[in-house]
Design a protein around this motif. Structure first.
Motif, PDB file in Angstrom:
ATOM      1  N   LEU A  27      36.630  35.708  51.717  1.00 24.44           N
ATOM      2  CA  LEU A  27      36.146  36.460  52.881  1.00 24.44           C
ATOM      3  C   LEU A  27      36.588  37.914  52.828  1.00 24.44           C
ATOM      4  N   ASP A  28      37.812  38.158  52.393  1.00 25.48           N
ATOM      5  CA  ASP A  28      38.288  39.538  52.251  1.00 25.48           C
ATOM      6  C   ASP A  28      37.428  40.294  51.252  1.00 25.48           C
ATOM      7  N   LEU A  29      37.114  39.648  50.131  1.00 23.25           N
ATOM      8  CA  LEU A  29      36.249  40.268  49.129  1.00 23.25           C
ATOM      9  C   LEU A  29      34.859  40.520  49.700  1.00 23.25           C
ATOM     10  N   LEU A  30      34.327  39.536  50.393  1.00 24.04           N
ATOM     11  CA  LEU A  30      33.000  39.668  50.993  1.00 24.04           C
ATOM     12  C   LEU A  30      32.966  40.821  51.995  1.00 24.04           C
ATOM     13  N   CYS A  31      34.001  40.934  52.812  1.00 25.22           N
ATOM     14  CA  CYS A  31      34.050  41.985  53.827  1.00 25.22           C
ATOM     15  C   CYS A  31      34.261  43.376  53.231  1.00 25.22           C
ATOM     16  N   SER A  32      34.911  43.446  52.069  1.00 27.75           N
ATOM     17  CA  SER A  32      35.186  44.750  51.476  1.00 27.75           C
ATOM     18  C   SER A  32      34.106  45.206  50.499  1.00 27.75           C
ATOM     19  N   HIS A  33      33.217  44.311  50.134  1.00 25.73           N
ATOM     20  CA  HIS A  33      32.186  44.635  49.154  1.00 25.73           C
ATOM     21  C   HIS A  33      31.171  45.616  49.760  1.00 25.73           C
ATOM     22  N   VAL A  34      30.681  46.519  48.943  1.00 25.62           N
ATOM     23  CA  VAL A  34      29.644  47.458  49.380  1.00 25.62           C
ATOM     24  C   VAL A  34      28.388  46.661  49.713  1.00 25.62           C
ATOM     25  N   LEU A  35      27.818  46.920  50.868  1.00 22.77           N
ATOM     26  CA  LEU A  35      26.588  46.230  51.257  1.00 22.77           C
ATOM     27  C   LEU A  35      25.397  47.021  50.735  1.00 22.77           C
ATOM     28  N   ASP A  36      24.532  46.335  50.017  1.00 20.60           N
ATOM     29  CA  ASP A  36      23.387  46.977  49.382  1.00 20.60           C
ATOM     30  C   ASP A  36      22.352  47.437  50.403  1.00 20.60           C
ATOM     31  N   THR A  37      21.496  48.327  49.960  1.00 17.64           N
ATOM     32  CA  THR A  37      20.411  48.806  50.811  1.00 17.64           C
ATOM     33  C   THR A  37      19.110  48.071  50.522  1.00 17.64           C
ATOM     34  N   GLU A  38      19.117  47.214  49.487  1.00 17.92           N
ATOM     35  CA  GLU A  38      17.930  46.442  49.123  1.00 17.92           C
ATOM     36  C   GLU A  38      18.343  45.012  48.810  1.00 17.92           C
ATOM     37  N   HIS A  39      17.361  44.135  48.603  1.00 18.06           N
ATOM     38  CA  HIS A  39      17.622  42.744  48.242  1.00 18.06           C
ATOM     39  C   HIS A  39      18.141  42.677  46.816  1.00 18.06           C
ATOM     40  N   GLY A  40      18.918  41.632  46.532  1.00 23.19           N
ATOM     41  CA  GLY A  40      19.469  41.455  45.191  1.00 23.19           C
ATOM     42  C   GLY A  40      20.837  42.065  45.115  1.00 23.19           C
ATOM     43  N   GLY A  41      21.057  42.893  44.128  1.00 21.80           N
ATOM     44  CA  GLY A  41      22.355  43.554  43.986  1.00 21.80           C
ATOM     45  C   GLY A  41      23.341  42.682  43.247  1.00 21.80           C
ATOM     46  N   SER A  42      24.540  43.196  43.104  1.00 25.82           N
ATOM     47  CA  SER A  42      25.581  42.458  42.404  1.00 25.82           C
ATOM     48  C   SER A  42      26.669  42.070  43.386  1.00 25.82           C
ATOM     49  N   GLY A  43      27.534  41.184  42.959  1.00 23.36           N
ATOM     50  CA  GLY A  43      28.642  40.764  43.804  1.00 23.36           C
ATOM     51  C   GLY A  43      28.444  39.360  44.322  1.00 23.36           C
ATOM     52  N   PRO A  44      29.368  38.908  45.154  1.00 18.40           N
ATOM     53  CA  PRO A  44      29.323  37.528  45.625  1.00 18.40           C
ATOM     54  C   PRO A  44      28.189  37.286  46.609  1.00 18.40           C
ATOM     55  N   GLY A  45      27.506  36.155  46.473  1.00 13.92           N
ATOM     56  CA  GLY A  45      26.492  35.732  47.434  1.00 13.92           C
ATOM     57  C   GLY A  45      25.174  36.463  47.325  1.00 13.92           C
ATOM     58  N   ALA A  46      24.261  36.092  48.213  1.00 14.53           N
ATOM     59  CA  ALA A  46      22.949  36.729  48.309  1.00 14.53           C
ATOM     60  C   ALA A  46      23.053  37.912  49.251  1.00 14.53           C
ATOM     61  N   CYS A  47      22.204  38.912  49.035  1.00  9.53           N
ATOM     62  CA  CYS A  47      22.301  40.075  49.912  1.00  9.53           C
ATOM     63  C   CYS A  47      20.931  40.679  50.181  1.00  9.53           C
ATOM     64  N   GLY A  48      20.918  41.483  51.207  1.00  9.34           N
ATOM     65  CA  GLY A  48      19.749  42.245  51.607  1.00  9.34           C
ATOM     66  C   GLY A  48      20.233  43.538  52.219  1.00  9.34           C
ATOM     67  N   PRO A  49      19.331  44.282  52.822  1.00  7.68           N
ATOM     68  CA  PRO A  49      19.731  45.572  53.403  1.00  7.68           C
ATOM     69  C   PRO A  49      20.808  45.415  54.482  1.00  7.68           C
ATOM     70  N   GLY A  50      22.031  45.855  54.161  1.00 10.15           N
ATOM     71  CA  GLY A  50      23.114  45.846  55.137  1.00 10.15           C
ATOM     72  C   GLY A  50      23.778  44.512  55.376  1.00 10.15           C
ATOM     73  N   VAL A 131      28.334  38.677  56.270  1.00  5.99           N
ATOM     74  CA  VAL A 131      28.908  39.984  56.607  1.00  5.99           C
ATOM     75  C   VAL A 131      27.730  40.927  56.751  1.00  5.99           C
ATOM     76  N   THR A 132      27.673  41.620  57.885  1.00  3.79           N
ATOM     77  CA  THR A 132      26.532  42.486  58.152  1.00  3.79           C
ATOM     78  C   THR A 132      26.971  43.699  58.960  1.00  3.79           C
ATOM     79  N   THR A 133      26.194  44.758  58.810  1.00  3.50           N
ATOM     80  CA  THR A 133      26.410  45.953  59.641  1.00  3.50           C
ATOM     81  C   THR A 133      25.608  45.867  60.925  1.00  3.50           C
ATOM     82  N   ALA A 134      24.683  44.912  61.003  1.00  6.20           N
ATOM     83  CA  ALA A 134      23.820  44.781  62.184  1.00  6.20           C
ATOM     84  C   ALA A 134      24.546  44.018  63.292  1.00  6.20           C
ATOM     85  N   ASP A 135      24.438  44.518  64.508  1.00  4.77           N
ATOM     86  CA  ASP A 135      24.997  43.795  65.642  1.00  4.77           C
ATOM     87  C   ASP A 135      24.232  42.496  65.848  1.00  4.77           C
ATOM     88  N   PRO A 136      24.893  41.477  66.378  1.00 10.88           N
ATOM     89  CA  PRO A 136      24.179  40.217  66.655  1.00 10.88           C
ATOM     90  C   PRO A 136      23.099  40.437  67.708  1.00 10.88           C
TER      91      PRO A 136
END
Length: 137
Positions: A27-50, A131-136
């Motif tokens: 979770l610490d790694l997930l929270c500190s990882h740079v959040l991508d601006t697009e789908h895909g990217g590198s790092g743990p888990g699946a990601c999308g914009p923010g 982990v997201t930058t978007a408010d719930p």
């Protein structure tokens, strides 16, 4: 007729403690990882914009969730519980994606992000973290 007394919970075993520490580190790694601006990217888990979403446990997913709530609450305060199944209208992609997998989540505010934990509805149940930058919604 009186109910039988509930057994006392057992102290965690050393393997349960190691697993909890590994999940907190994830979770610490997930929270500190740079959040991508697009789908895909590198790092743990699946990601999308923010946002980034990762699986933390497959076995005993609900027990893993419950074990993580205690240290996360000590770190970031009481979580807010959100029912995702009833969301309607315009909602951020991160929350909409999570809602397809999880009925409800516990949410903490971490610096400039939100951390949500929830157990999937499908079998075998999995513990997911968002982990997201978007408010719930």
């Amino acid at each position: 007729m009186t109910a039988a007394p509930r057994p006392e919970p057992h102290p965690p075993t050393s393997s349960e403690v190691r697993l909890l520490h590994a999940q907190l580190a994830a979770l610490d790694l997930l929270c500190s990882h740079v959040l991508d601006t697009e789908h895909g990217g590198s790092g743990p888990g699946a990601c999308g914009p923010g946002y980034r979403i990762a699986e933390l446990a497959r076995e005993a997913a609900q027990a893993a969730h419950d074990a993580l709530v205690v240290p996360l609450t000590k770190r970031w305060g009481e979580p807010v519980r959100l029912e995702l199944r009833d969301l309607a209208g315009e909602i951020p992609e991160s929350w909409a994606f999570l809602a397809t997998l999880v009925a409800e989540v516990d949410i903490w505010r971490t610096r400039d992000r939100r951390l949500a934990l929830g157990v999937t509805r499908d079998e075998p149940a999995r513990l997911l973290a968002l982990v997201t930058t978007a408010d719930p919604p």
